[in-house]
Structures are given as structure tokens and as C-alpha cells.
Design a protein around this motif. Structure first.
Motif, PDB file in Angstrom:
ATOM      1  N   LEU A 163       0.800  -1.084  -0.042  1.00  0.00           N
ATOM      2  CA  LEU A 163       0.015  -0.053  -0.057  1.00  0.00           C
ATOM      3  C   LEU A 163       0.975   1.229  -0.088  1.00  0.00           C
ATOM      4  CD1 LEU A 163      -2.735  -0.857   2.676  1.00  0.00           C
ATOM      5  CD2 LEU A 163      -2.810  -0.888   0.119  1.00  0.00           C
ATOM      6  N   PHE A 164       1.990   1.235   0.416  1.00  0.00           N
ATOM      7  CA  PHE A 164       2.737   2.452   0.869  1.00  0.00           C
ATOM      8  C   PHE A 164       4.112   2.606   0.359  1.00  0.00           C
ATOM      9  CE2 PHE A 164       5.881   4.641   3.959  1.00  0.00           C
ATOM     10  CZ  PHE A 164       5.045   5.865   3.706  1.00  0.00           C
ATOM     11  N   SER A 165       4.437   3.681  -0.274  1.00  0.00           N
ATOM     12  CA  SER A 165       5.801   3.883  -0.846  1.00  0.00           C
ATOM     13  C   SER A 165       6.062   5.288  -0.605  1.00  0.00           C
ATOM     14  CB  SER A 165       5.875   3.763  -2.203  1.00  0.00           C
ATOM     15  OG  SER A 165       7.224   4.196  -2.957  1.00  0.00           O
ATOM     16  N   LYS A 166       7.016   5.807   0.187  1.00  0.00           N
ATOM     17  CA  LYS A 166       7.335   7.225   0.463  1.00  0.00           C
ATOM     18  C   LYS A 166       7.328   8.001  -1.035  1.00  0.00           C
ATOM     19  CE  LYS A 166      10.936   7.195   3.200  1.00  0.00           C
ATOM     20  NZ  LYS A 166      11.958   7.403   4.104  1.00  0.00           N
ATOM     21  N   GLY A 167       7.939   7.514  -1.817  1.00  0.00           N
ATOM     22  CA  GLY A 167       8.280   8.248  -2.904  1.00  0.00           C
ATOM     23  C   GLY A 167       7.034   8.405  -3.817  1.00  0.00           C
ATOM     24  N   ARG A 168       5.842   7.888  -3.539  1.00  0.00           N
ATOM     25  CA  ARG A 168       4.712   8.061  -4.269  1.00  0.00           C
ATOM     26  C   ARG A 168       3.686   8.682  -3.435  1.00  0.00           C
ATOM     27  NH1 ARG A 168       4.094   4.645  -9.066  1.00  0.00           N
ATOM     28  NH2 ARG A 168       5.893   3.292  -9.331  1.00  0.00           N
ATOM     29  N   THR A 169       4.035   8.937  -2.197  1.00  0.00           N
ATOM     30  CA  THR A 169       3.001   9.658  -1.398  1.00  0.00           C
ATOM     31  C   THR A 169       3.504  10.843  -0.827  1.00  0.00           C
ATOM     32  OG1 THR A 169       2.721   7.375  -0.670  1.00  0.00           O
ATOM     33  CG2 THR A 169       1.663   9.102   0.713  1.00  0.00           C
ATOM     34  N   LEU A 170       2.417  11.947  -0.513  1.00  0.00           N
ATOM     35  CA  LEU A 170       2.509  13.171   0.221  1.00  0.00           C
ATOM     36  C   LEU A 170       1.301  13.319   1.258  1.00  0.00           C
ATOM     37  CD1 LEU A 170       2.741  15.349  -3.226  1.00  0.00           C
ATOM     38  CD2 LEU A 170       4.584  15.082  -1.668  1.00  0.00           C
ATOM     39  N   TYR A 171       2.265  13.604   2.479  1.00  0.00           N
ATOM     40  CA  TYR A 171       1.390  13.780   3.531  1.00  0.00           C
ATOM     41  C   TYR A 171       0.448  14.893   3.439  1.00  0.00           C
ATOM     42  CZ  TYR A 171       0.167  14.106   8.575  1.00  0.00           C
ATOM     43  OH  TYR A 171      -0.415  14.362   9.622  1.00  0.00           O
ATOM     44  N   GLY A 172      -0.821  14.691   3.643  1.00  0.00           N
ATOM     45  CA  GLY A 172      -1.755  15.465   3.744  1.00  0.00           C
ATOM     46  C   GLY A 172      -2.337  16.176   2.509  1.00  0.00           C
ATOM     47  N   LEU A 173      -2.209  15.433   1.539  1.00  0.00           N
ATOM     48  CA  LEU A 173      -2.519  15.684  -0.133  1.00  0.00           C
ATOM     49  C   LEU A 173      -4.235  15.538  -0.060  1.00  0.00           C
ATOM     50  CD1 LEU A 173      -1.942  16.600  -2.894  1.00  0.00           C
ATOM     51  CD2 LEU A 173      -1.791  14.167  -3.485  1.00  0.00           C
ATOM     52  N   HIS A 174      -4.763  14.743   0.581  1.00  0.00           N
ATOM     53  CA  HIS A 174      -6.102  14.496   0.557  1.00  0.00           C
ATOM     54  C   HIS A 174      -6.919  15.665   1.090  1.00  0.00           C
ATOM     55  CE1 HIS A 174      -4.846  12.885   4.449  1.00  0.00           C
ATOM     56  NE2 HIS A 174      -6.249  12.899   4.782  1.00  0.00           N
ATOM     57  N   LEU A 175      -6.297  16.283   2.160  1.00  0.00           N
ATOM     58  CA  LEU A 175      -6.904  17.305   2.780  1.00  0.00           C
ATOM     59  C   LEU A 175      -6.500  18.830   2.022  1.00  0.00           C
ATOM     60  CD1 LEU A 175      -6.102  16.492   6.665  1.00  0.00           C
ATOM     61  CD2 LEU A 175      -7.922  16.312   5.239  1.00  0.00           C
ATOM     62  N   ALA A 176      -5.625  18.760   1.445  1.00  0.00           N
ATOM     63  CA  ALA A 176      -4.922  19.848   0.884  1.00  0.00           C
ATOM     64  C   ALA A 176      -5.533  20.133  -0.778  1.00  0.00           C
ATOM     65  CB  ALA A 176      -3.520  20.039   0.555  1.00  0.00           C
ATOM     66  N   ARG A 177      -6.411  19.113  -1.263  1.00  0.00           N
ATOM     67  CA  ARG A 177      -6.675  19.064  -2.734  1.00  0.00           C
ATOM     68  C   ARG A 177      -7.735  20.242  -2.967  1.00  0.00           C
ATOM     69  NH1 ARG A 177      -8.169  13.773  -3.112  1.00  0.00           N
ATOM     70  NH2 ARG A 177      -9.953  14.175  -2.303  1.00  0.00           N
ATOM     71  N   ASP A 178      -8.516  20.389  -2.320  1.00  0.00           N
ATOM     72  CA  ASP A 178      -9.635  21.203  -2.567  1.00  0.00           C
ATOM     73  C   ASP A 178      -9.018  22.696  -2.733  1.00  0.00           C
ATOM     74  OD1 ASP A 178     -11.371  19.288  -3.120  1.00  0.00           O
ATOM     75  OD2 ASP A 178     -12.599  19.464  -1.296  1.00  0.00           O
ATOM     76  N   ALA A 179      -8.258  23.203  -1.394  1.00  0.00           N
ATOM     77  CA  ALA A 179      -7.647  24.473  -1.547  1.00  0.00           C
ATOM     78  C   ALA A 179      -6.709  24.753  -2.317  1.00  0.00           C
ATOM     79  CB  ALA A 179      -6.909  24.708   0.169  1.00  0.00           C
ATOM     80  N   ALA A 180      -5.641  23.583  -2.778  1.00  0.00           N
ATOM     81  CA  ALA A 180      -4.857  23.874  -3.862  1.00  0.00           C
ATOM     82  C   ALA A 180      -5.665  24.062  -5.347  1.00  0.00           C
ATOM     83  CB  ALA A 180      -3.928  22.282  -4.073  1.00  0.00           C
ATOM     84  N   ARG A 181      -6.616  23.228  -5.485  1.00  0.00           N
ATOM     85  CA  ARG A 181      -7.532  23.801  -6.665  1.00  0.00           C
ATOM     86  C   ARG A 181      -8.080  24.928  -6.865  1.00  0.00           C
ATOM     87  NH1 ARG A 181      -9.259  17.701  -6.886  1.00  0.00           N
ATOM     88  NH2 ARG A 181      -7.918  16.946  -8.655  1.00  0.00           N
TER      89      ARG A 181
END
Length: 324
Positions: A240-258
Motif C-alpha cells: 500500500l505504501f511507498s514514500k516516493g509515491r505519497t505526499l502527507y496531507g494531500l487528501h486534505l489540501a486538494r480542494d484548497a490547492a485547486r
């Protein structure tokens, strides 16, 4: 290996899901002739240029020129890949996901992946419960010193990994096999023949989620110094997990980033949480590893502008240059 899907079953999903229902979860639509219109979720605008055609089951934005079918919309809006869009829409359509796999081996891999996701979800709940109990007193005090409010702590699903065998007892009560917990990186096999032991002990726990918000790994900050133990420890590489493919907090930041068109990248968990608490919601952390092309692609799906905000020391400046 990615799960592949039979075209006829994908077409069955497309025929049973109404694009209007899916789009309406993200965009306020109103009728205009045969179509429905609303403000585009993919770029900032004040005059609606986003159109959904219920007859053709297609969407199109005349402003940014994004368009496609229901799968394309879900992928673009949530950042998931095609396989995950298929799974989500299959669930909405009441279609058994296991039917979608081309082969029994693919179906078994998907079932196993879902078991691992469920293990992570349950253990994250256990860590949250420990944080609120007597064992989590030191972790709560640390969060208070860092100015993290209970609401933000809950938003990031922070927890505490206690010492001793509390996790082992929880796994047994939950019916989670030891072998599965080892594969998930939660237990470490002992070298002297004794039973596996918890990887995370006496640590403030940071659940790491994928772009869809599903927990796939953990990071832990040591609260009681132990000789030879690193201050921060991440889950190992797992299915499930690979550090190089993951960013912490992306699921929470997505709407604000867009919404803002930009995303801020910091180095650590607490940096991310602190900025979020101070009103910067479009922030992610790189998990303390070298920035990768996969991470850049994930950011490109949610924002056009990236701000690097690493530590203001020599190491941080060097890491920022490499990332740029």
C-alpha cells in the motif's frame, strides 16, 4: 501490478451511473436548455462555463477546455487513477467490484489490498483511542506545547502508539492475523525467534493517507528517547505504501490547492499541521525523503504553482534546490 478491468463491465458501469449525480456532489448545477451548467471545479471563474450534457453523459468546460465522461470527471476532480474511479463508480452502481477483475489472480490481489486497507483503518482508530486515554498523556502534552488544537488533531487523525503489548492485544481482539500486521509494517519479526513486536512504540502517530483519504501507512515521532531509535520513523515499503509515491496531507489540501491554483510543500508532519492550523490549507509534506517524479505528478493534478517551504538551514536549502 495494477488491476485491469474487462471493457464490457466498465461499459456496464458507465450505463448505470448518471454523470449528473456524480458531478452534483462537487458542482452546483442549474438547468440551461438541454444542459446543466455551473462554476467549473477545475479553474477559478465567476461566470459559469462548465456544462454537463445528460443525454450524452459528458461534461465540458468552455473556459479551461476540460471534458470527458463520468470516469474522466472523477479522475480529474479527486486525483484518483482509472482503476480507482472504476471501483468507486462500481460501488455507486451496486456492481460487485470482484466481478471487474480480468483474472482470479487480479481479484485476489484486490481483495488482499482491501484487507490491508481495513487493517490500517482499524489500527489508526486504536492509536486515536490511545491518544485520548491515560497512555497518551505525554503525546497530548506535546501537541499542546506545539499549539495543535484538538480539532486539528482529529482532522489529521493523530494518535499514540503505546509501549508494551497493547497493539498485539488489539490485533487479536480485532481478528487481524499477525502475518497480515507484519505485511502492513505494523509489526516487526523478531530475530531471536520470539513473536513479532510493534514497530511503533511510545510515539505520536501520524496516519498517512492516499489521495482518496484512505490510510496506507504511518509516521511516528518518538516521545521518550531511546538509544539508537530515530526521532521519526515511517512505515516500511508495503503493497500500500511507498514514500516516493505519497505526499502527507494531500487528501486534505486538494480542494484548497485547486481553488488557489497553488500548493505549499514542506518537509515534515508538524510543519504541515502547523501551517494548516494557521489557515494555509493547501499544504503537503514530502515525508522527509527526496522529492520524486511521482510526487510532482500528484501535485500537477491539483495545482499549477508549487511553493517549496523547507527548513531555512543548509540541508533544507539543498533539499529545496533538488526538489525544484
Amino acid at each position: 501490478m495494477a488491476v485491469r478491468y474487462a471493457p464490457e463491465l466498465v461499459e456496464e458501469i458507465r450505463s448505470r451511473v448518471d454523470i449528473v449525480d456524480v458531478v452534483s456532489r462537487y458542482v452546483h448545477l442549474r438547468p440551461r436548455g438541454r444542459n446543466l451548467v455551473g462554476l467549473c471545479p477545475f479553474h477559478a471563474e465567476k461566470t459559469p462555463s462548465f456544462t454537463v450534457n445528460p443525454e450524452k453523459q459528458l461534461f465540458h468546460c468552455f473556459g479551461c477546455h476540460e471534458g470527458g465522461d463520468v470516469f474522466a470527471f472523477l479522475m480529474k476532480r479527486t486525483g484518483v487513477g482509472f482503476a480507482e474511479a472504476v471501483e468507486q463508480l462500481a460501488q455507486q452502481a451496486g456492481i460487485d467490484v470482484s466481478r471487474l477483475a480480468r483474472s482470479p489472480a487480479d481479484a485476489e490481489r484486490e481483495r488482499h489490498r482491501r484487507r490491508l486497507l481495513e487493517v490500517h483503518r482499524l489500527v489508526a482508530g486504536f492509536y486515536r483511542e490511545m491518544l485520548q486515554g491515560p497512555a497518551g498523556r505525554a503525546a497530548r502534552a506535546y501537541l499542546e506545547r506545539r499549539g495543535v488544537t484538538p480539532a486539528v488533531s482529529e482532522r489529521f487523525q493523530l494518535g499514540y502508539a503505546p509501549a508494551g503489548e497493547a497493539l498485539l492485544r488489539f490485533l487479536a481482539r480485532a481478528g487481524i492475523p499477525v502475518e497480515l500486521a507484519v505485511e502492513a509494517g505494523l509489526l516487526v519479526p523478531s530475530r531471536d525467534g520470539r513473536p513479532p513486536y510493534p514497530r511503533f512504540r511510545e510515539r505520536l502517530m501520524f496516519p498517512i493517507a492516499d489521495h482518496a483519504g484512505r490510510i496506507v501507512g504511518f509516521g511516528g515521532r518518538l516521545l521518550v528517547e531511546r538509544e539508537g531509535a530515530p526521532k521519526y520513523l515511517n512505515s516500511p515499503e508495503t503493497p500500500l505504501f511507498s514514500k516516493g509515491r505519497t505526499l502527507y496531507g494531500l487528501h486534505l489540501a486538494r480542494d484548497a490547492a485547486r481553488r488557489t491554483g497553488s500548493v505549499v510543500v514542506v518537509e515534515g508532519y508538524m510543519d504541515c499541521i502547523s501551517l494548516y492550523q494557521h489557515g494555509i490549507a493547501n499544504v503537503v509534506a514530502s515525508l522527509g525523503t527526496a522529492f520524486t517524479e511521482f510526487q510532482a505528478q500528484a501535485l500537477a493534478r491539483v495545482a499549477e504553482r508549487v511553493v517549496i517551504a523547507f527548513d531555512a538551514d543548509a540541508a533544507g536549502e539543498a533539499a529545496a534546490q533538488r526538489t525544484l
